[in-house]
Enzyme design. Structure first.
Site, PDB file in Angstrom:
ATOM      1  N   CYS A  89       0.846  -1.193   0.000  1.00  0.00           N
ATOM      2  CA  CYS A  89       0.000   0.000   0.000  1.00  0.00           C
ATOM      3  C   CYS A  89       0.882   1.245   0.000  1.00  0.00           C
ATOM      4  O   CYS A  89       1.778   1.381   0.840  1.00  0.00           O
ATOM      5  CB  CYS A  89      -0.890  -0.047   1.232  1.00  0.00           C
ATOM      6  SG  CYS A  89      -1.581   1.536   1.718  1.00  0.00           S
ATOM      7  N   GLU A  90       0.632   2.142  -0.917  1.00  0.00           N
ATOM      8  CA  GLU A  90       1.484   3.334  -0.999  1.00  0.00           C
ATOM      9  C   GLU A  90       1.188   4.346   0.107  1.00  0.00           C
ATOM     10  O   GLU A  90       1.948   5.284   0.303  1.00  0.00           O
ATOM     11  CB  GLU A  90       1.354   4.002  -2.367  1.00  0.00           C
ATOM     12  CG  GLU A  90       0.014   4.615  -2.664  1.00  0.00           C
ATOM     13  CD  GLU A  90      -0.054   5.220  -4.057  1.00  0.00           C
ATOM     14  OE1 GLU A  90      -0.702   6.270  -4.199  1.00  0.00           O
ATOM     15  OE2 GLU A  90       0.535   4.654  -4.991  1.00  0.00           O
ATOM     16  N   HIS A  91       0.104   4.127   0.835  1.00  0.00           N
ATOM     17  CA  HIS A  91      -0.229   5.067   1.906  1.00  0.00           C
ATOM     18  C   HIS A  91       0.388   4.673   3.246  1.00  0.00           C
ATOM     19  O   HIS A  91       0.675   5.551   4.074  1.00  0.00           O
ATOM     20  CB  HIS A  91      -1.753   5.171   2.066  1.00  0.00           C
ATOM     21  CG  HIS A  91      -2.432   5.632   0.819  1.00  0.00           C
ATOM     22  ND1 HIS A  91      -3.572   5.050   0.323  1.00  0.00           N
ATOM     23  CD2 HIS A  91      -2.106   6.609  -0.062  1.00  0.00           C
ATOM     24  CE1 HIS A  91      -3.933   5.654  -0.795  1.00  0.00           C
ATOM     25  NE2 HIS A  91      -3.059   6.602  -1.055  1.00  0.00           N
ATOM     26  N   HIS A  92       0.564   3.365   3.481  1.00  0.00           N
ATOM     27  CA  HIS A  92       1.088   2.910   4.773  1.00  0.00           C
ATOM     28  C   HIS A  92       2.308   1.992   4.636  1.00  0.00           C
ATOM     29  O   HIS A  92       2.886   1.578   5.628  1.00  0.00           O
ATOM     30  CB  HIS A  92       0.002   2.170   5.562  1.00  0.00           C
ATOM     31  CG  HIS A  92      -1.213   2.995   5.818  1.00  0.00           C
ATOM     32  ND1 HIS A  92      -2.323   2.972   4.983  1.00  0.00           N
ATOM     33  CD2 HIS A  92      -1.486   3.893   6.797  1.00  0.00           C
ATOM     34  CE1 HIS A  92      -3.232   3.808   5.443  1.00  0.00           C
ATOM     35  NE2 HIS A  92      -2.759   4.381   6.545  1.00  0.00           N
ATOM     36  N   GLN A 130      -4.660  -0.541  -5.260  1.00  0.00           N
ATOM     37  CA  GLN A 130      -5.179  -1.659  -6.045  1.00  0.00           C
ATOM     38  C   GLN A 130      -5.925  -1.199  -7.289  1.00  0.00           C
ATOM     39  O   GLN A 130      -5.826  -1.815  -8.354  1.00  0.00           O
ATOM     40  CB  GLN A 130      -6.103  -2.514  -5.166  1.00  0.00           C
ATOM     41  CG  GLN A 130      -6.628  -3.752  -5.864  1.00  0.00           C
ATOM     42  CD  GLN A 130      -7.400  -4.651  -4.918  1.00  0.00           C
ATOM     43  OE1 GLN A 130      -7.049  -4.764  -3.751  1.00  0.00           O
ATOM     44  NE2 GLN A 130      -8.449  -5.273  -5.414  1.00  0.00           N
ATOM     45  N   HIS A 158      -5.815  -6.069   2.413  1.00  0.00           N
ATOM     46  CA  HIS A 158      -4.918  -4.944   2.668  1.00  0.00           C
ATOM     47  C   HIS A 158      -4.570  -4.885   4.151  1.00  0.00           C
ATOM     48  O   HIS A 158      -5.440  -4.633   4.990  1.00  0.00           O
ATOM     49  CB  HIS A 158      -5.585  -3.631   2.236  1.00  0.00           C
ATOM     50  CG  HIS A 158      -5.758  -3.517   0.761  1.00  0.00           C
ATOM     51  ND1 HIS A 158      -5.123  -2.541   0.020  1.00  0.00           N
ATOM     52  CD2 HIS A 158      -6.465  -4.263  -0.118  1.00  0.00           C
ATOM     53  CE1 HIS A 158      -5.452  -2.687  -1.261  1.00  0.00           C
ATOM     54  NE2 HIS A 158      -6.270  -3.717  -1.366  1.00  0.00           N
TER      55      HIS A 158
END
Length: 198
Positions: A89-92, A130, A158
């Site tokens: 995940c590019e956020h976390h 995704q 996720h």
């Protein structure tokens, strides 16, 4: 695919830079990076990240360049199901683990099936969301093979949602991207979705 292509890791950053960053995170978490059990952790993490983010060093479209025109008149869907992948995940920066189902309706050529799995892996091994990954895989196949249509469905869990935050273990996200006759022809679309659900 309107975003600029991702760039390879900067030549200015070294293995030592990555290891130093991991040491900082260990200290920030409250542990001592110099204790015996953690001494080699920064090097291990840096090496594992190099592998897990290897998608930045590849061009997934290149896997589709070698095709075969001797198809014996085959003119039905080609479907490769249950392509297991790990992304982040590019956020976390937490793992996304799932399965991709990929199909295309050839025009006059096909590609080796292992290449479809390599395309999935090439896009997965990057910091990703995704929805974008689903579209990138479909557009890559459409761009290179120029089939009558493409279908991609991805189902994934996720960790950013199942291990933290809302803490919803077992929840999974399903995304799809359909192009050409797989989107526009109801019979072809239904055949694709039926084959994927089996």
């Amino acid at each position: 695919m309107t975003d600029a292509p991702p760039t390879a890791p900067s030549a200015r950053l070294t293995q030592a830079d990555a290891e130093a960053a991991v040491r900082t995170l260990i200290e920030w978490a409250g542990d001592n990076p110099d204790r015996e059990g953690l001494l080699e952790t920064p090097a291990r993490v840096a090496r594992s990240y190099r592998e897990l983010f290897s998608g930045y060093e590849t061009d997934p479209l290149s896997y589709l360049e070698k095709t075969f025109e001797e198809t014996g008149g085959y003119d039905q869907l080609v479907v490769l199901k249950d392509i297991r992948f790990v992304s982040f995940c590019e956020h976390h920066m937490l793992p996304v683990v799932g399965r991709a189902h990929v199909a295309y309706l050839p025009t006059d050529r096909v590609v080796g099936i292992s290449k479809l799995a390599r395309v999935v892996r090439g896009f997965a091994r990057r910091l990703q969301i995704q929805e974008k990954m689903t579209a990138e895989i479909a557009e890559a196949i459409q761009t290179v093979l120029k089939p009558q249509g493409v279908g991609v469905v991805i189902e994934a869990e996720h960790s950013c949602m199942t291990l933290r935050g809302v803490n919803a273990p077992g929840a999974s996200l399903t995304t799809s991207h359909l192009i050409g006759v797989v989107r526009d022809d109801p019979r072809t679309r239904e055949e694709f979705l039926r084959l994927v659900r089996r």
